[in-house]
Write a protein that holds these residues in place. Structure first.
Motif, PDB file in Angstrom:
ATOM      1  N   GLU A 194      45.522  39.703  33.658  1.00 55.28           N
ATOM      2  CA  GLU A 194      46.230  38.449  33.939  1.00 55.28           C
ATOM      3  C   GLU A 194      46.178  37.563  32.699  1.00 55.28           C
ATOM      4  O   GLU A 194      45.098  37.248  32.199  1.00 55.28           O
ATOM      5  CB  GLU A 194      45.584  37.730  35.130  1.00 55.28           C
ATOM      6  CG  GLU A 194      46.289  36.424  35.475  1.00 55.28           C
ATOM      7  CD  GLU A 194      45.552  35.602  36.532  1.00 55.28           C
ATOM      8  OE1 GLU A 194      44.425  35.957  36.894  1.00 55.28           O
ATOM      9  OE2 GLU A 194      46.123  34.590  36.987  1.00 55.28           O
TER      10      GLU A 194
ATOM     11  N   ASP B  22      42.057  37.537  43.758  1.00 56.41           N
ATOM     12  CA  ASP B  22      41.734  36.569  42.712  1.00 56.41           C
ATOM     13  C   ASP B  22      40.258  36.172  42.733  1.00 56.41           C
ATOM     14  O   ASP B  22      39.918  34.998  42.641  1.00 56.41           O
ATOM     15  CB  ASP B  22      42.631  35.318  42.841  1.00 56.41           C
ATOM     16  CG  ASP B  22      42.506  34.399  41.630  1.00 56.41           C
ATOM     17  OD1 ASP B  22      42.116  34.888  40.547  1.00 56.41           O
ATOM     18  OD2 ASP B  22      42.781  33.195  41.772  1.00 56.41           O
TER      19      ASP B  22
ATOM     20  N   HIS C  75      49.972  34.157  42.155  1.00 53.44           N
ATOM     21  CA  HIS C  75      49.825  32.949  42.980  1.00 53.44           C
ATOM     22  C   HIS C  75      51.161  32.404  43.489  1.00 53.44           C
ATOM     23  O   HIS C  75      51.545  31.271  43.169  1.00 53.44           O
ATOM     24  CB  HIS C  75      49.069  31.848  42.208  1.00 53.44           C
ATOM     25  CG  HIS C  75      47.894  32.335  41.424  1.00 53.44           C
ATOM     26  ND1 HIS C  75      46.833  32.974  42.025  1.00 53.44           N
ATOM     27  CD2 HIS C  75      47.621  32.324  40.087  1.00 53.44           C
ATOM     28  CE1 HIS C  75      45.949  33.287  41.085  1.00 53.44           C
ATOM     29  NE2 HIS C  75      46.406  32.925  39.906  1.00 53.44           N
TER      30      HIS C  75
ATOM     31  N   HIS D 167      49.503  34.003  34.732  1.00 56.91           N
ATOM     32  CA  HIS D 167      49.160  32.779  35.442  1.00 56.91           C
ATOM     33  C   HIS D 167      50.011  31.713  34.777  1.00 56.91           C
ATOM     34  O   HIS D 167      49.871  31.440  33.586  1.00 56.91           O
ATOM     35  CB  HIS D 167      47.661  32.465  35.315  1.00 56.91           C
ATOM     36  CG  HIS D 167      47.272  31.298  36.154  1.00 56.91           C
ATOM     37  ND1 HIS D 167      46.440  31.404  37.235  1.00 56.91           N
ATOM     38  CD2 HIS D 167      47.643  29.985  36.093  1.00 56.91           C
ATOM     39  CE1 HIS D 167      46.298  30.214  37.812  1.00 56.91           C
ATOM     40  NE2 HIS D 167      47.027  29.346  37.125  1.00 56.91           N
TER      41      HIS D 167
ATOM     42  N   GLU E 166      44.382  41.621  41.361  1.00 57.43           N
ATOM     43  CA  GLU E 166      44.031  40.510  40.485  1.00 57.43           C
ATOM     44  C   GLU E 166      42.646  39.950  40.783  1.00 57.43           C
ATOM     45  O   GLU E 166      42.494  38.957  41.483  1.00 57.43           O
ATOM     46  CB  GLU E 166      45.079  39.391  40.626  1.00 57.43           C
ATOM     47  CG  GLU E 166      44.921  38.271  39.625  1.00 57.43           C
ATOM     48  CD  GLU E 166      45.256  36.915  40.233  1.00 57.43           C
ATOM     49  OE1 GLU E 166      44.670  35.928  39.762  1.00 57.43           O
ATOM     50  OE2 GLU E 166      46.063  36.840  41.159  1.00 57.43           O
TER      51      GLU E 166
HETATM   52 ZN   LIG Z   1      45.429  33.099  38.118  1.00 60.56          ZN
END
Ligand SMILES: [Zn+2]
Length: 352
Positions: free
Chosen positions: A154, A306, A228, A201, A60
């Motif tokens: 994402e 990320d 996350h 997300h 990601e």
């Molecule tokens: Zn995110």
């Protein structure tokens, strides 16, 4: 006069869907055969392992395809022993305005560095997901059918401004799209049809859990990575989200995964002033209950950095923080989370 106006109107009306429907604007080389890519990836991972270092697969990270310095990232990956990276392009406002609904950055990445970049779909962000979800998802699917990706991007269904955006006062990423609305149904069914995993997300709030569970139940073959893990920005909105709750989700939904892109123990979300990475204990170690959960289901947790265009130059720091997290896990679990889980998700088989 009247006829000209009509012809112009027709011309304008036809031009947009045509441009929007072109999946590979830019016409770089096609993505090599997936079996060929897989062999190169395996070789790279084995080489890093043989050198006594833990490689990981970053599932990601994202960037602006016009600004990214691909060679610099590739060099950093070598220096930091990062195995593979799924670096997805976000479609910016200008690109979107020109009708782009699929950015073919992956073709360039894979052509140049076939043993380290995973071809991936685009980030589902504003404006693409908020203003033209169907066109955007159709373009992603068209590219997937042409074998241009191993993973979708994402998709931001509920996204508060990131800490950096909050500090800059940028609120355009304050997104809330119902997961069980048309875009969500389109995406979950697209994953079922193509067999490709996607990432969401989806901020952690009590009222958002029901729609997620309902979608997972309705689309059992959709392969979902909830990004996350345990990143709770407002604890008062998330009383139901606990390790026991995540454990129950994992047991109910065999195709649900989580990525481990979260801040360090000291990271504070500026809008709530809370330490939002809830896996960390006050002492700085991992909380037992979160570590136990990961150890119990290591195949469901994935490495992720990320990175975004505004922080690609901080790759050293992000790598270090991610490795600090991995180090807290038992050795066997480290290998699962770092690359074996992602390998299984991408290729449907164990890394060997
Ligand atoms: Zn995110």
């Amino acid at each position: 006069m009247h006829a000209i106006t009509r012809r112009r109107l027709l011309g304008a009306a036809c031009a947009l869907p045509l441009a929007a429907g072109l999946p590979g604007i830019g016409h770089a080389q096609a993505i090599p055969d997936f079996a060929q890519l897989k062999a190169g990836y395996a070789q790279r991972l084995r080489r890093i392992l043989a050198a006594g270092t833990l490689p990981y697969i970053d599932v990601e990270s994202s960037c602006n395809s016009a600004r990214v310095d691909v060679d610099a990232i590739a060099r950093s990956m070598d220096r930091l022993s990062i195995g593979l990276m799924a670096l997805s392009a976000d479609i910016g406002r200008n690109q979107f305005g020109r009708g782009v609904r699929f950015d073919d950055l992956s073709e360039r990445l894979v052509a140049r560095y076939p043993d380290r970049f995973i071809p991936v779909g685009n980030g589902g962000q504003p404006p693409a997901l908020t203003e033209a979800a169907d066109e955007f998802l159709q373009a992603q699917e068209a590219a997937a059918r042409k074998k241009q990706m191993l993973l979708l991007g994402e998709f931001e269904f509920c996204h508060y401004p990131s800490p950096r955006q909050a500090k800059r006062g940028e609120m355009d990423r304050d997104v809330r799209i119902p997961l069980d609305g048309p875009a969500g149904h389109h995406l979950f069914s697209l994953s079922e049809r193509t067999g490709l995993a996607f990432q969401i997300h989806y901020e952690i709030e009590d009222e958002l859990l029901g729609p997620l569970e309902a979608m997972l139940e309705r689309y059992p073959k959709a392969r979902v990575v909830w990004c996350h893990l345990a990143q709770v920005r407002y604890i008062e909105r998330a009383s139901h989200y606990t390790p026991a709750y995540v454990d129950a989700l994992i047991r109910r939904f065999p195709n649900l995964h989580f990525d481990t892109a979260f801040g360090d123990a000291a990271s504070v979300y500026p809008l709530s002033n809370q330490r939002h990475a809830r896996v960390w204990a006050a002492s700085g170690g991992l909380k037992d209950e979160w570590r136990d959960l990961i150890v119990a289901h290591p195949g469901r947790f994935l490495s992720a950095l990320d990175l975004g265009q505004d922080r690609l130059d901080r790759i050293v720091e992000y790598d270090q923080k991610h490795r600090e997290f991995l180090k807290r896990l038992p050795a066997e679990t480290q290998h699962r989370v770092a690359y074996r889980s992602a390998w299984a998700l991408l290729f449907g088989e164990e890394f060997s």
